[in-house]
Scaffold this motif. Structure first.
Motif, PDB file in Angstrom:
ATOM      1  N   TYR A  66       0.833  -1.204   0.000  1.00 40.76           N
ATOM      2  CA  TYR A  66       0.000   0.000   0.000  1.00 40.76           C
ATOM      3  C   TYR A  66       0.868   1.253   0.000  1.00 40.76           C
ATOM      4  O   TYR A  66       0.590   2.217  -0.724  1.00 40.76           O
ATOM      5  CB  TYR A  66      -0.933  -0.009   1.218  1.00 40.76           C
ATOM      6  N   SER A  67       1.932   1.238   0.800  1.00 42.29           N
ATOM      7  CA  SER A  67       2.822   2.413   0.817  1.00 42.29           C
ATOM      8  C   SER A  67       3.533   2.564  -0.525  1.00 42.29           C
ATOM      9  O   SER A  67       3.784   3.693  -0.973  1.00 42.29           O
ATOM     10  CB  SER A  67       3.825   2.313   1.959  1.00 42.29           C
ATOM     11  N   ASN A  70       1.121   4.145  -2.944  1.00 40.30           N
ATOM     12  CA  ASN A  70       0.852   5.551  -2.634  1.00 40.30           C
ATOM     13  C   ASN A  70       1.766   6.502  -3.403  1.00 40.30           C
ATOM     14  O   ASN A  70       1.521   7.710  -3.411  1.00 40.30           O
ATOM     15  CB  ASN A  70       0.974   5.822  -1.134  1.00 40.30           C
ATOM     16  N   GLU A  71       2.790   5.983  -4.036  1.00 39.84           N
ATOM     17  CA  GLU A  71       3.669   6.825  -4.846  1.00 39.84           C
ATOM     18  C   GLU A  71       2.979   7.253  -6.146  1.00 39.84           C
ATOM     19  O   GLU A  71       3.416   8.207  -6.783  1.00 39.84           O
ATOM     20  CB  GLU A  71       4.971   6.075  -5.162  1.00 39.84           C
ATOM     21  N   TRP A  75      -3.527   6.635  -7.334  1.00 35.42           N
ATOM     22  CA  TRP A  75      -3.820   5.850  -6.121  1.00 35.42           C
ATOM     23  C   TRP A  75      -4.063   6.767  -4.923  1.00 35.42           C
ATOM     24  O   TRP A  75      -4.998   6.574  -4.163  1.00 35.42           O
ATOM     25  CB  TRP A  75      -2.664   4.891  -5.848  1.00 35.42           C
ATOM     26  N   ARG A  76      -3.198   7.783  -4.774  1.00 37.39           N
ATOM     27  CA  ARG A  76      -3.315   8.700  -3.629  1.00 37.39           C
ATOM     28  C   ARG A  76      -4.610   9.495  -3.645  1.00 37.39           C
ATOM     29  O   ARG A  76      -5.184   9.765  -2.600  1.00 37.39           O
ATOM     30  CB  ARG A  76      -2.142   9.686  -3.625  1.00 37.39           C
ATOM     31  N   TYR A  78      -7.426   8.599  -5.031  1.00 36.78           N
ATOM     32  CA  TYR A  78      -8.574   7.689  -5.111  1.00 36.78           C
ATOM     33  C   TYR A  78      -9.368   7.869  -6.406  1.00 36.78           C
ATOM     34  O   TYR A  78     -10.598   7.854  -6.406  1.00 36.78           O
ATOM     35  CB  TYR A  78      -9.499   7.871  -3.895  1.00 36.78           C
ATOM     36  N   HIS A 113      -8.753  -0.392  -0.673  1.00 33.75           N
ATOM     37  CA  HIS A 113      -8.692   0.876  -1.405  1.00 33.75           C
ATOM     38  C   HIS A 113     -10.027   1.194  -2.074  1.00 33.75           C
ATOM     39  O   HIS A 113     -10.521   2.317  -1.985  1.00 33.75           O
ATOM     40  CB  HIS A 113      -7.576   0.808  -2.448  1.00 33.75           C
TER      41      HIS A 113
END
Length: 154
Positions: A66-67, A70-71, A75-76, A78, A113
């Motif tokens: 997940y981290s 997040n790059e 994804w960040r 949504y 997510h």
């Protein structure tokens, strides 16, 4: 010398004193041996019980994945993801030799997510679906929008 209360039993006006209740000093004066103490079992040292990890290994891998995801801006924020995005996530994991690329972990991360209200809201608005690199892949259908709206209500 103080007398300590002794446990006595009475049976038809006779006092019954158990041998174990008689102090060893009085038995020694009378020339009798003190009653043997009950044998105690030798305590074996207990093996320390292994502590259970607070977080399961698959959960740790899911957090790492997940981290890593997040790059990506899509994804960040949504944004609605492309259908079949799990294949792209597996490809990223293989390219980067990411250890947590099991199907279970990827499904867990995607499920978390896509079930968030922010993601469902963006999906219900319609528009485009995006690949991880930010390229539009296809449009969101009316049926997918209605399903997302129902998810938000429930």
């Amino acid at each position: 010398m103080t007398d300590t209360p002794r446990k006595t039993l009475s049976l038809k006006k006779k006092r019954i004193i158990k041998r174990a209740d008689i102090p060893a000093a009085k038995l020694a004066k009378a020339g009798k041996k003190a009653p043997p103490k009950p044998a105690q079992k030798a305590k074996q040292p207990q093996k320390p019980t292994p502590k259970k990890p607070e977080v399961s290994p698959s959960e740790l891998r899911a957090r790492e994945l997940y981290s890593r995801l997040n790059e990506f801006e899509v994804w960040r924020t949504y944004q609605p993801l492309a259908i079949g995005i799990d294949k792209a996530i597996f490809k990223i994991c293989n390219d980067e030799q990411f250890a947590g690329a099991s199907k279970n972990v990827v499904n867990k991360v995607l499920s978390r997510h896509t079930r968030r209200d922010v993601y469902q809201t963006n999906l219900s608005r319609g528009g485009q679906r995006y690949h991880l690199d930010g390229q539009p892949v296809g449009a969101i259908t009316e049926q997918q929008q209605s399903i997302a709206k129902k998810q938000l209500i429930s």
